[in-house]
Design a protein around this motif. Structure first.
Motif, mmCIF file in Angstrom:
data_model
loop_
_atom_site.group_PDB
_atom_site.id
_atom_site.type_symbol
_atom_site.label_atom_id
_atom_site.label_comp_id
_atom_site.label_asym_id
_atom_site.label_seq_id
_atom_site.Cartn_x
_atom_site.Cartn_y
_atom_site.Cartn_z
ATOM 1 N N ALA A 33 35.593 -43.084 110.932
ATOM 2 C CA ALA A 33 34.249 -43.659 110.974
ATOM 3 C C ALA A 33 34.318 -45.184 111.042
ATOM 4 O O ALA A 33 33.550 -45.819 111.772
ATOM 5 N N ALA A 34 35.253 -45.771 110.295
ATOM 6 C CA ALA A 34 35.392 -47.231 110.296
ATOM 7 C C ALA A 34 35.864 -47.729 111.658
ATOM 8 O O ALA A 34 35.446 -48.791 112.116
ATOM 9 N N GLU A 62 32.796 -41.065 101.885
ATOM 10 C CA GLU A 62 32.216 -41.379 103.190
ATOM 11 C C GLU A 62 30.698 -41.515 103.068
ATOM 12 O O GLU A 62 30.097 -42.433 103.631
ATOM 13 N N GLU A 63 30.101 -40.579 102.330
ATOM 14 C CA GLU A 63 28.637 -40.633 102.166
ATOM 15 C C GLU A 63 28.226 -41.875 101.369
ATOM 16 O O GLU A 63 27.214 -42.512 101.671
ATOM 17 N N ARG A 64 29.031 -42.209 100.381
ATOM 18 C CA ARG A 64 28.737 -43.421 99.611
ATOM 19 C C ARG A 64 28.853 -44.661 100.493
ATOM 20 O O ARG A 64 28.063 -45.603 100.377
ATOM 21 N N CYS A 105 26.691 -49.734 112.244
ATOM 22 C CA CYS A 105 26.189 -48.900 111.141
ATOM 23 C C CYS A 105 25.773 -47.525 111.675
ATOM 24 O O CYS A 105 26.068 -46.495 111.054
ATOM 25 N N ALA A 106 25.122 -47.516 112.842
ATOM 26 C CA ALA A 106 24.700 -46.249 113.444
ATOM 27 C C ALA A 106 25.922 -45.404 113.806
ATOM 28 O O ALA A 106 25.946 -44.186 113.569
ATOM 29 N N ALA A 154 29.390 -40.804 112.764
ATOM 30 C CA ALA A 154 30.734 -40.254 112.603
ATOM 31 C C ALA A 154 30.850 -39.484 111.285
ATOM 32 O O ALA A 154 31.372 -38.369 111.247
ATOM 33 N N VAL A 155 30.324 -40.084 110.216
ATOM 34 C CA VAL A 155 30.370 -39.408 108.914
ATOM 35 C C VAL A 155 29.542 -38.123 108.954
ATOM 36 O O VAL A 155 29.957 -37.080 108.442
ATOM 37 N N GLY A 156 28.406 -38.191 109.631
ATOM 38 C CA GLY A 156 27.549 -37.009 109.767
ATOM 39 C C GLY A 156 28.254 -35.878 110.493
ATOM 40 O O GLY A 156 27.996 -34.699 110.235
ATOM 41 N N ALA A 157 29.154 -36.261 111.402
ATOM 42 C CA ALA A 157 29.905 -35.255 112.162
ATOM 43 C C ALA A 157 31.174 -34.833 111.425
ATOM 44 O O ALA A 157 32.009 -34.121 111.986
ATOM 45 N N GLY A 158 31.333 -35.309 110.198
ATOM 46 C CA GLY A 158 32.455 -34.863 109.381
ATOM 47 C C GLY A 158 33.700 -35.734 109.454
ATOM 48 O O GLY A 158 34.754 -35.347 108.938
#
Lengths: 220, 147
Positions: free
Chosen positions: A163-164, A112-114, A147-148, A153-157
């Motif tokens: 996220a997609a 997700e981070e990548r 993108c935001a 979403a990824v930041g929130a886990g």
């Protein structure tokens, strides 16, 4: 992002672009030069061919994205090819990174981070090449909010599939929101206020690509 | 001698422009990158890259002035330029001048043995060179409307 998902996404995207070819071309005929669907379809057909022939650059996600970018740049022939192609290339380059320490560190990240790194690099590259920002009735009106939303979403886990989906929803809302905008970039800008009342074809194709990503990720 | 590279959406349009340029300056090398690899209207970074390299060779390494048309041409051109090594890119000057007037004007300058900077400067200057005579009715910045 696993390469499996990446390849499934690109394959699905090729099919969706082919289906939307007439729609995108009609949207572009209204405010541009009427070739967006035809151009993108030509590029994504070539991308499909390279996927099937195993020409897309090995097992690494970064190499696959770079290869996809090269395919689009060589074959699309319009601004969208340069912009999407450059976006894919820079996304790939961001994942590959310089060899050495940074590479190892990046490989330690979650997929997700990548994906956040790759998505951000793609949008940044499109902004830089197009010298555009949101509110100008371009693909960025879909991509920037997407993108935001993806990053948040990824930041929130959230996992990639969630996220997609958020990204696709934000892109679709962003594309819809181009209708009342005046185009200030590209061929549509020649129309000035007459561009009001039309969807931006680039924002629509961006939303379509991200919906394909969400659908491909949801199958996992 | 400085060479020209013409970049645009149509090979036919650029081919005709090259013929116009050749009338004015037959000795100047002019390379064209018009249309996509599929033969449709559009621009192609790989073709532009090939043409820039060919033009550099034709100039014996002296340099190339590039003129381009609308829309994606500048995007495709930028991508192509980034593919070139720094020493080659340094000998390519992109002009913001109008394609037709800029190309003809630049070629005449190049034929006279001008430098890369000089050829680019005359092509750029065509942007602000009026084509209508000063007394033309309704011309912006001059010429009162004919009664």
């Amino acid at each position: 992002m696993t390469d499996d998902l990446l390849v499934r996404w690109l394959t699905l995207a090729c099919a969706r672009v082919a289906t939307a070819r007439e729609l995108l071309t009609d949207l572009d005929a209204a405010i541009g030069d009427g070739d967006h669907g035809i151009n993108l379809d030509r590029g994504f057909r070539e991308l499909q061919r390279r996927i099937e022939s195993g020409l897309l650059g090995g097992d690494e996600a970064g190499a696959v994205l770079e290869g996809a970018g090269r395919a689009l740049i060589s074959t699309v022939g319009g601004a969208s090819g340069a912009l999407y192609g450059r976006g894919f290339q820079r996304a790939g380059a961001a994942l590959l990174g310089p060899v050495g320490a940074e590479r190892t560190q990046r490989d330690g990240r979650s997929r997700e981070e990548r994906a956040v790194i790759a998505f951000g690099a793609a949008v940044g590259a499109i902004i830089a090449l197009g010298r555009a920002s949101t509110g100008e009735k371009t693909m960025l009106d879909a991509l920037v909010p997407a993108c935001a939303a993806f990053e948040a979403a990824v930041g929130a886990g959230a996992l990639l599939a969630v996220a997609a989906r958020r990204a696709a929803e934000a892109a679709e809302a962003g594309a819809e929101a181009t209708v009342p905008l005046v185009a200030t970039k590209g061929r549509a800008s020649y129309l000035g206020e007459r561009s009001i009342g039309h969807l931006d074809p680039g924002a629509v194709s961006s939303a379509l690509l991200l919906r394909a990503l969400a659908d491909a990720a949801a199958e996992e | 001698m400085i060479a020209l590279a013409l970049v645009g959406h149509s090979g036919e349009l650029l081919g005709a422009l090259r013929a116009m340029v050749a009338q004015a300056a037959p000795t100047v090398p002019v390379a064209i990158a018009g249309g996509t690899a599929a033969g449709t209207l559009g621009t192609s970074s790989p073709r532009i890259l090939e043409v820039l390299r060919a033009a550099l060779l034709a100039s014996d390494g002296e340099g190339v002035v590039v003129l381009f048309d609308l829309g994606s041409a500048v995007l495709a051109l930028e991508i192509a330029l980034e593919e070139l090594p720094e020493d080659e890119r340094a000998r390519i000057a992109v002009s913001d001048g109008p394609l037709v007037e800029g190309a003809v004007r630049a070629a005449v300058e190049a034929a006279g043995g001008a430098t890369l900077a000089q050829v680019r400067a005359v092509a750029d200057a065509e942007r602000t060179t009026a084509k209508l005579p000063p007394d033309w009715p309704g011309r912006p910045g001059g010429g009162a409307a004919r009664p």
